[in-house]
Design a protein around this motif. Sequence first.
Motif, PDB file in Angstrom:
ATOM      1  N   ARG A 379      -5.671   6.593  13.465  1.00 57.37           N
ATOM      2  CA  ARG A 379      -5.416   7.739  12.726  1.00 57.37           C
ATOM      3  C   ARG A 379      -6.256   9.009  12.297  1.00 57.37           C
ATOM      4  N   ALA A 380      -7.329   7.992  11.897  1.00 54.04           N
ATOM      5  CA  ALA A 380      -8.567   9.137  12.165  1.00 54.04           C
ATOM      6  C   ALA A 380      -9.075   9.696  13.070  1.00 54.04           C
ATOM      7  N   VAL A 381      -8.580   9.827  14.163  1.00 48.84           N
ATOM      8  CA  VAL A 381      -9.015  10.911  15.132  1.00 48.84           C
ATOM      9  C   VAL A 381      -7.495  12.068  15.448  1.00 48.84           C
ATOM     10  N   LEU A 382      -5.953  11.145  15.246  1.00 49.31           N
ATOM     11  CA  LEU A 382      -5.561  12.171  14.630  1.00 49.31           C
ATOM     12  C   LEU A 382      -5.075  12.736  14.087  1.00 49.31           C
ATOM     13  N   LYS A 383      -6.070  12.393  12.442  1.00 47.50           N
ATOM     14  CA  LYS A 383      -6.072  13.385  11.712  1.00 47.50           C
ATOM     15  C   LYS A 383      -7.171  14.030  11.884  1.00 47.50           C
ATOM     16  N   LEU A 384      -8.354  14.414  12.693  1.00 46.76           N
ATOM     17  CA  LEU A 384      -9.122  15.186  12.882  1.00 46.76           C
ATOM     18  C   LEU A 384      -8.581  16.352  14.184  1.00 46.76           C
ATOM     19  N   LEU A 385      -7.640  16.127  14.916  1.00 46.67           N
ATOM     20  CA  LEU A 385      -6.762  16.351  15.866  1.00 46.67           C
ATOM     21  C   LEU A 385      -6.338  17.319  14.939  1.00 46.67           C
ATOM     22  N   VAL A 386      -5.336  17.138  13.625  1.00 50.02           N
ATOM     23  CA  VAL A 386      -4.842  18.303  13.068  1.00 50.02           C
ATOM     24  C   VAL A 386      -5.132  19.960  12.618  1.00 50.02           C
ATOM     25  N   ARG A 387      -6.435  19.640  12.194  1.00 53.15           N
ATOM     26  CA  ARG A 387      -7.595  20.602  11.473  1.00 53.15           C
ATOM     27  C   ARG A 387      -8.720  20.866  13.431  1.00 53.15           C
ATOM     28  N   TYR A 388      -7.745  20.831  13.680  1.00 54.35           N
ATOM     29  CA  TYR A 388      -8.716  21.275  15.007  1.00 54.35           C
ATOM     30  C   TYR A 388      -9.723  22.719  14.597  1.00 54.35           C
ATOM     31  N   GLN A 389      -9.164  23.660  13.939  1.00 55.00           N
ATOM     32  CA  GLN A 389     -10.339  24.692  13.838  1.00 55.00           C
ATOM     33  C   GLN A 389     -10.863  23.589  13.311  1.00 55.00           C
ATOM     34  N   ASP A 390     -11.531  23.491  12.394  1.00 55.44           N
ATOM     35  CA  ASP A 390     -12.896  22.687  11.900  1.00 55.44           C
ATOM     36  C   ASP A 390     -13.202  21.968  12.573  1.00 55.44           C
ATOM     37  N   ILE A 391     -13.169  21.538  13.655  1.00 52.28           N
ATOM     38  CA  ILE A 391     -14.101  20.899  14.026  1.00 52.28           C
ATOM     39  C   ILE A 391     -15.093  21.455  14.708  1.00 52.28           C
ATOM     40  N   CYS A 392     -16.451  20.456  14.277  1.00 54.89           N
ATOM     41  CA  CYS A 392     -17.767  21.065  15.312  1.00 54.89           C
ATOM     42  C   CYS A 392     -18.755  20.537  15.241  1.00 54.89           C
ATOM     43  N   ILE A 393     -18.812  19.685  16.088  1.00 56.93           N
ATOM     44  CA  ILE A 393     -18.623  17.969  16.281  1.00 56.93           C
ATOM     45  C   ILE A 393     -20.924  18.530  17.465  1.00 56.93           C
ATOM     46  N   ILE A 394     -22.065  17.848  16.987  1.00 52.74           N
ATOM     47  CA  ILE A 394     -23.155  18.829  17.658  1.00 52.74           C
ATOM     48  C   ILE A 394     -24.074  17.238  17.772  1.00 52.74           C
ATOM     49  N   TRP A 395     -24.974  16.379  18.331  1.00 52.25           N
ATOM     50  CA  TRP A 395     -25.391  15.615  18.813  1.00 52.25           C
ATOM     51  C   TRP A 395     -26.412  16.623  19.529  1.00 52.25           C
ATOM     52  N   VAL A 409     -25.867  29.752  21.121  1.00 48.69           N
ATOM     53  CA  VAL A 409     -24.281  29.484  21.220  1.00 48.69           C
ATOM     54  C   VAL A 409     -23.538  29.284  20.036  1.00 48.69           C
ATOM     55  N   ILE A 410     -24.414  27.887  18.931  1.00 51.13           N
ATOM     56  CA  ILE A 410     -23.793  27.919  17.530  1.00 51.13           C
ATOM     57  C   ILE A 410     -23.426  29.166  16.885  1.00 51.13           C
ATOM     58  N   LEU A 411     -23.770  30.429  17.123  1.00 52.57           N
ATOM     59  CA  LEU A 411     -23.984  31.644  16.190  1.00 52.57           C
ATOM     60  C   LEU A 411     -22.818  32.551  16.800  1.00 52.57           C
ATOM     61  N   LYS A 412     -22.362  31.779  18.059  1.00 50.05           N
ATOM     62  CA  LYS A 412     -21.292  32.329  18.452  1.00 50.05           C
ATOM     63  C   LYS A 412     -19.540  32.187  17.727  1.00 50.05           C
ATOM     64  N   GLN A 413     -20.147  30.502  16.343  1.00 49.60           N
ATOM     65  CA  GLN A 413     -19.048  29.996  15.742  1.00 49.60           C
ATOM     66  C   GLN A 413     -18.133  30.647  16.853  1.00 49.60           C
ATOM     67  N   THR A 414     -17.407  29.636  17.655  1.00 50.09           N
ATOM     68  CA  THR A 414     -16.286  29.017  18.427  1.00 50.09           C
ATOM     69  C   THR A 414     -16.309  28.184  17.634  1.00 50.09           C
ATOM     70  N   ARG A 415     -14.530  27.822  17.286  1.00 48.08           N
ATOM     71  CA  ARG A 415     -14.078  27.053  17.192  1.00 48.08           C
ATOM     72  C   ARG A 415     -12.833  26.185  17.975  1.00 48.08           C
TER      73      ARG A 415
END
Length: 466
Positions: A379-395, A409-415
């Motif tokens: 459920r958590a994974v699917l709810k995150l995919l619904v709001r894909y335009q906000d996904i910003c994952i970095i390690w 790369v971050i300055l490009k603001q690609t989502r």
Amino acid sequence: MALLRMWGLKPKSYNCEKCGNDFVSRTALRYHFRAKHLGKVHCQTCGTEVLRASPQHHEKTDHEQTQTSNQERCWNMTFQREIKFVAMETSTSCRMCSKQFGTVHGREHHEKQEHHFTASKRAQMSTGFKPENVLEYRTPIELERFLEAKLRPISGPTRLACASEIDRMIALIKDSFPLSIAFVIKGGSYIKGTDTQDWSDLDIVIFSNAFEDLEDCKRRIPEVLEELRERLIKSSLANRLVLQKRTPFSLRFYFKCYKDHHGHSFDVLPCYDTFGPALSRGLKESFYHKLYLCNDSDLIQLYTMALLKYQVEFVKASTERVKDLMRLVKHWFKTSFAKPTKENKFRRLPSSYAMELITIHVWELAGKPIFFSFVQGMRAVLKLLVRYQDICIIWHKHYRSNSTVFQKVILKQTRPLVLDPANPNLNICENSNAWDEVAHVAQQSLLKPLFNGVQAKEPWLFTNNW
């Protein structure tokens, strides 16, 4: 060859008597002569020599029945593997005509104006829930039972026998490789521990010092792969191999495994040994900068192979329960989307690697619990995919947040942004031009019986903000 040039001597070449062209090996000369002067080419599917004028006849008569029976008997094809080792800029290409645009917004505007890709049309072309989908289950127990019976690889003696057969195949690949081998890196779902009962893939990247440099590697890969293919089809395991269409960088085939109960998809990729089997922190920073400045997409593909080890280690470090969640998410993925048609044949869904990384991120947001509900996790994974335009994952395990490459790369603001944990240059999400379809299918999936009435519980309460 480099040594010969240093001494002022020309490397040995093989000359075609018909046209005068030179080739670096007998194999390359033989292939050229048959293709150009005898009118024969190699079939891209099975490797057999056929007349240039009649490849369609060969496909129809020789492949139509045997290929279907082989695949139905040995494998259930789950994912279509990427043609390139690293997908690039697919997000800005049209799903209908493959025309490229400068931004995702420009591509989406083109799709609406030129192809009338409306919200209703997207819903029709994206959703395709299959009968074997787990979304119709109504209890967590049913989901656990399905995972145990259908997704987890069979353990015990069968698994050990499978591992032995794979080791045997890898040993044969090494023995058949036409160049000296410096070291080998293995990847794919089998190595990461995210394979399922009906799908397992392995990437075998073979690094060789026989290449002078990366340019030489790029130039000689077709010749090396052709010679490797010829040796494999003459080997003791030839009757257990089904060769596929060769990609620009790899030899691809299916290997029938233990008692023909299942199979494994192999990609064998030759590469130049740039840094050796391990990269220090300083070498990584230099390597990332070189990648950032490189404008040759083919060289970027070859450069990035050196990072496979770190990509595999990142996913492999997950707990077994997280890997089970990955299996469920990937099963949802393969059983929820409609197949592409002629109209949207250039649609590219996210890779399975992207789904693995997103699953790991959601688990980390929950505090890395050892025991958790698969229903809550999905459920958590699917709810995150619904709001894909906000996904910003970095390690930041392999690169610093203040490094020049990372900041650019971050300055490009690609989502959406899922930065490869081993490479700050690579946004894994850019291999897809259909994130809006993913969001739609995820939204529809959350309405299915499996999630009916399900509310977020500890440690998944953060999803209430989604």
